[in-house]
Design a protein around this motif. Structure first.
Motif, PDB file in Angstrom:
ATOM      1  N   LEU A 130      42.198  42.147  32.675  1.00 26.78           N
ATOM      2  CA  LEU A 130      43.323  41.469  32.033  1.00 26.78           C
ATOM      3  C   LEU A 130      44.630  42.237  32.236  1.00 26.78           C
ATOM      4  O   LEU A 130      45.700  41.642  32.349  1.00 26.78           O
ATOM      5  N   LYS A 131      44.526  43.540  32.284  1.00 24.57           N
ATOM      6  CA  LYS A 131      45.710  44.363  32.529  1.00 24.57           C
ATOM      7  C   LYS A 131      46.269  44.119  33.929  1.00 24.57           C
ATOM      8  O   LYS A 131      47.490  44.080  34.137  1.00 24.57           O
ATOM      9  N   LEU A 132      45.370  43.942  34.895  1.00 26.09           N
ATOM     10  CA  LEU A 132      45.786  43.757  36.287  1.00 26.09           C
ATOM     11  C   LEU A 132      46.042  42.294  36.649  1.00 26.09           C
ATOM     12  O   LEU A 132      46.615  42.013  37.707  1.00 26.09           O
ATOM     13  N   ALA A 133      45.608  41.379  35.789  1.00 25.32           N
ATOM     14  CA  ALA A 133      45.782  39.945  36.073  1.00 25.32           C
ATOM     15  C   ALA A 133      47.204  39.517  35.740  1.00 25.32           C
ATOM     16  O   ALA A 133      47.455  38.741  34.812  1.00 25.32           O
ATOM     17  N   ALA A 134      48.142  40.035  36.517  1.00 24.79           N
ATOM     18  CA  ALA A 134      49.560  39.759  36.286  1.00 24.79           C
ATOM     19  C   ALA A 134      50.259  39.636  37.638  1.00 24.79           C
ATOM     20  O   ALA A 134      49.832  40.249  38.625  1.00 24.79           O
ATOM     21  N   PRO A 135      51.331  38.855  37.704  1.00 28.86           N
ATOM     22  CA  PRO A 135      52.041  38.660  38.979  1.00 28.86           C
ATOM     23  C   PRO A 135      52.479  39.958  39.641  1.00 28.86           C
ATOM     24  O   PRO A 135      52.451  40.073  40.873  1.00 28.86           O
ATOM     25  N   ARG A 136      52.869  40.968  38.849  1.00 31.75           N
ATOM     26  CA  ARG A 136      53.343  42.232  39.431  1.00 31.75           C
ATOM     27  C   ARG A 136      52.252  42.918  40.253  1.00 31.75           C
ATOM     28  O   ARG A 136      52.538  43.649  41.201  1.00 31.75           O
ATOM     29  N   THR A 137      50.997  42.681  39.889  1.00 34.39           N
ATOM     30  CA  THR A 137      49.882  43.305  40.594  1.00 34.39           C
ATOM     31  C   THR A 137      49.779  42.811  42.029  1.00 34.39           C
ATOM     32  O   THR A 137      49.349  43.544  42.930  1.00 34.39           O
ATOM     33  N   MET A 138      50.181  41.575  42.258  1.00 35.65           N
ATOM     34  CA  MET A 138      49.998  40.961  43.564  1.00 35.65           C
ATOM     35  C   MET A 138      50.861  41.600  44.644  1.00 35.65           C
ATOM     36  O   MET A 138      50.590  41.464  45.834  1.00 35.65           O
ATOM     37  N   GLY A 139      51.889  42.332  44.238  1.00 33.76           N
ATOM     38  CA  GLY A 139      52.753  42.975  45.224  1.00 33.76           C
ATOM     39  C   GLY A 139      52.260  44.331  45.669  1.00 33.76           C
ATOM     40  O   GLY A 139      52.847  44.944  46.571  1.00 33.76           O
ATOM     41  N   SER A 140      51.181  44.804  45.067  1.00 37.11           N
ATOM     42  CA  SER A 140      50.653  46.126  45.395  1.00 37.11           C
ATOM     43  C   SER A 140      49.260  45.998  46.000  1.00 37.11           C
ATOM     44  O   SER A 140      48.336  45.491  45.359  1.00 37.11           O
ATOM     45  N   ALA A 141      49.111  46.486  47.221  1.00 44.23           N
ATOM     46  CA  ALA A 141      47.804  46.426  47.887  1.00 44.23           C
ATOM     47  C   ALA A 141      46.775  47.248  47.117  1.00 44.23           C
ATOM     48  O   ALA A 141      45.603  46.858  47.004  1.00 44.23           O
ATOM     49  N   ALA A 142      47.215  48.367  46.555  1.00 48.91           N
ATOM     50  CA  ALA A 142      46.301  49.227  45.800  1.00 48.91           C
ATOM     51  C   ALA A 142      45.814  48.527  44.534  1.00 48.91           C
ATOM     52  O   ALA A 142      44.626  48.594  44.188  1.00 48.91           O
ATOM     53  N   ASP A 143      46.727  47.845  43.847  1.00 50.99           N
ATOM     54  CA  ASP A 143      46.348  47.141  42.618  1.00 50.99           C
ATOM     55  C   ASP A 143      45.446  45.948  42.916  1.00 50.99           C
ATOM     56  O   ASP A 143      44.513  45.654  42.161  1.00 50.99           O
ATOM     57  N   ARG A 144      45.721  45.263  44.024  1.00 49.62           N
ATOM     58  CA  ARG A 144      44.858  44.135  44.409  1.00 49.62           C
ATOM     59  C   ARG A 144      43.439  44.623  44.695  1.00 49.62           C
ATOM     60  O   ARG A 144      42.455  44.006  44.278  1.00 49.62           O
ATOM     61  N   ALA A 145      43.345  45.746  45.403  1.00 53.72           N
ATOM     62  CA  ALA A 145      42.029  46.307  45.723  1.00 53.72           C
ATOM     63  C   ALA A 145      41.322  46.777  44.455  1.00 53.72           C
ATOM     64  O   ALA A 145      40.104  46.597  44.300  1.00 53.72           O
ATOM     65  N   ARG A 146      42.083  47.361  43.560  1.00 52.09           N
ATOM     66  CA  ARG A 146      41.515  47.832  42.286  1.00 52.09           C
ATOM     67  C   ARG A 146      41.003  46.662  41.454  1.00 52.09           C
ATOM     68  O   ARG A 146      39.917  46.723  40.864  1.00 52.09           O
ATOM     69  N   LEU A 147      41.771  45.582  41.425  1.00 52.58           N
ATOM     70  CA  LEU A 147      41.366  44.395  40.674  1.00 52.58           C
ATOM     71  C   LEU A 147      40.118  43.771  41.289  1.00 52.58           C
ATOM     72  O   LEU A 147      39.174  43.409  40.570  1.00 52.58           O
ATOM     73  N   ALA A 148      40.094  43.655  42.606  1.00 46.21           N
ATOM     74  CA  ALA A 148      38.918  43.090  43.280  1.00 46.21           C
ATOM     75  C   ALA A 148      37.676  43.929  42.988  1.00 46.21           C
ATOM     76  O   ALA A 148      36.582  43.396  42.755  1.00 46.21           O
ATOM     77  N   GLY A 149      37.845  45.249  42.971  1.00 45.86           N
ATOM     78  CA  GLY A 149      36.720  46.132  42.674  1.00 45.86           C
ATOM     79  C   GLY A 149      36.219  45.960  41.246  1.00 45.86           C
ATOM     80  O   GLY A 149      35.007  45.984  40.995  1.00 45.86           O
ATOM     81  N   SER A 150      37.141  45.778  40.307  1.00 48.08           N
ATOM     82  CA  SER A 150      36.746  45.565  38.910  1.00 48.08           C
ATOM     83  C   SER A 150      35.977  44.261  38.753  1.00 48.08           C
ATOM     84  O   SER A 150      34.983  44.195  38.015  1.00 48.08           O
ATOM     85  N   LEU A 151      36.420  43.232  39.448  1.00 43.23           N
ATOM     86  CA  LEU A 151      35.728  41.943  39.383  1.00 43.23           C
ATOM     87  C   LEU A 151      34.314  42.053  39.950  1.00 43.23           C
ATOM     88  O   LEU A 151      33.350  41.552  39.358  1.00 43.23           O
ATOM     89  N   ARG A 152      34.193  42.718  41.094  1.00 42.89           N
ATOM     90  CA  ARG A 152      32.867  42.877  41.699  1.00 42.89           C
ATOM     91  C   ARG A 152      31.952  43.717  40.808  1.00 42.89           C
ATOM     92  O   ARG A 152      30.755  43.430  40.677  1.00 42.89           O
ATOM     93  N   GLY A 153      32.508  44.745  40.183  1.00 46.12           N
ATOM     94  CA  GLY A 153      31.708  45.585  39.299  1.00 46.12           C
ATOM     95  C   GLY A 153      31.201  44.818  38.086  1.00 46.12           C
ATOM     96  O   GLY A 153      30.055  45.000  37.651  1.00 46.12           O
ATOM     97  N   PHE A 154      32.052  43.961  37.548  1.00 49.43           N
ATOM     98  CA  PHE A 154      31.666  43.144  36.399  1.00 49.43           C
ATOM     99  C   PHE A 154      30.523  42.202  36.773  1.00 49.43           C
ATOM    100  O   PHE A 154      29.526  42.092  36.052  1.00 49.43           O
ATOM    101  N   VAL A 155      30.670  41.541  37.920  1.00 50.33           N
ATOM    102  CA  VAL A 155      29.639  40.607  38.383  1.00 50.33           C
ATOM    103  C   VAL A 155      28.331  41.346  38.654  1.00 50.33           C
ATOM    104  O   VAL A 155      27.245  40.892  38.257  1.00 50.33           O
ATOM    105  N   ARG A 156      28.428  42.479  39.317  1.00 48.45           N
ATOM    106  CA  ARG A 156      27.231  43.238  39.689  1.00 48.45           C
ATOM    107  C   ARG A 156      26.438  43.674  38.458  1.00 48.45           C
ATOM    108  O   ARG A 156      25.206  43.685  38.468  1.00 48.45           O
ATOM    109  N   MET A 157      27.122  44.016  37.377  1.00 48.71           N
ATOM    110  CA  MET A 157      26.422  44.449  36.167  1.00 48.71           C
ATOM    111  C   MET A 157      25.840  43.271  35.390  1.00 48.71           C
ATOM    112  O   MET A 157      24.699  43.319  34.918  1.00 48.71           O
ATOM    113  N   TYR A 158      26.621  42.200  35.268  1.00 51.39           N
ATOM    114  CA  TYR A 158      26.197  41.132  34.363  1.00 51.39           C
ATOM    115  C   TYR A 158      25.122  40.222  34.936  1.00 51.39           C
ATOM    116  O   TYR A 158      24.388  39.590  34.168  1.00 51.39           O
ATOM    117  N   ARG A 159      24.990  40.140  36.248  1.00 52.05           N
ATOM    118  CA  ARG A 159      23.917  39.305  36.789  1.00 52.05           C
ATOM    119  C   ARG A 159      22.543  39.842  36.361  1.00 52.05           C
ATOM    120  O   ARG A 159      21.740  39.102  35.789  1.00 52.05           O
TER     121      ARG A 159
END
Length: 227
Positions: A130-159
């Protein structure tokens, strides 16, 4: 008229009298009583909502990796749904009504311990998302990668998390508390849902996740069929 025929007419007439007059006048059928939902079914259908959000997370992480528009507003709404419906209601129910009973009985305590830890970890990841789900994040490649990693980690644990609950914890819970208490808790779960989420809380969550799927173009189930 024979006695048997007279009795049949009287019974039929009595049946009509039992139906409220306004319902007959409006041409409506009498309402059927709602079927009670068992605790296991209640929790497992909520896992269905979680699974559909996991699909949303997977699609958004794919778009982030591919440099596409992830529809960040959809992610923010999905994260809020997880926080409100899964973490704020579903997991709290498990933590207050299921886990303590297993711990008190000394059964599946190792599993329950891991599930508790994963609930806490999931909440931390949700806050990160939720912290990274903001328009400002989209301008940073590092933040986009960090957000994608958080999403994958969430999915990997909850399945595996939800799969272990569905196949091990919930069936064992039914056996642990017995049928009478199990039925009572089903009614209690419904009352808690109405208290925390309002009327038709589950149905509203399903409708909300469907709208988010439509926004990403992944609502059509046929799209997931291998060609």
């Amino acid at each position: 008229m024979h006695d048997r025929e007279r009795r049949e007419v009287l019974v039929a007439g009595a049946g009509l009298l039992l139906v409220p007059w306004p319902a007959l006048a409006a041409g409506k059928k009498p309402k059927k009583e709602e079927l009670e939902v068992s605790p296991g079914e209640d929790l497992m259908r909520e896992h269905g909502v979680l699974n559909r959000v996991l699909l949303i997370y997977e699609e958004i992480s794919r778009r982030l990796d591919a440099g596409q528009d992830p529809h960040i507003e959809v992610l923010a709404a999905a994260g809020e749904l997880i926080r409100r419906f899964i973490e704020g209601y579903h997991e709290k129910l498990e933590e207050t009504e299921l886990f303590p009973r297993f711990e008190k009985a000394g059964k599946l305590v190792d599993l329950v311990s891991v599930l508790r830890q994963q609930h806490a970890a999931g909440r931390a990841v949700t806050e990160e998302i939720l912290k990274l789900a903001a328009p400002r994040t989209m301008g940073s490649a590092a933040d986009r990668a960090r957000l994608a990693g958080s999403l994958r980690g969430f999915v990997r644990m909850y399945r595996p998390h939800e799969a272990r609950e569905d196949t091990v914890l919930f069936p064992a819970f039914h056996e642990l508390v017995g049928q009478k208490e199990y039925e009572r808790m089903g009614r209690q779960f419904e009352d808690r849902e109405h208290e925390l989420l309002g009327e038709a809380g589950f149905e509203k969550a399903v409708a909300e996740v469907a709208r988010l799927e439509e926004s990403l173009g992944i609502f059509d189930l046929a799209k997931f069929t291998p060609q």
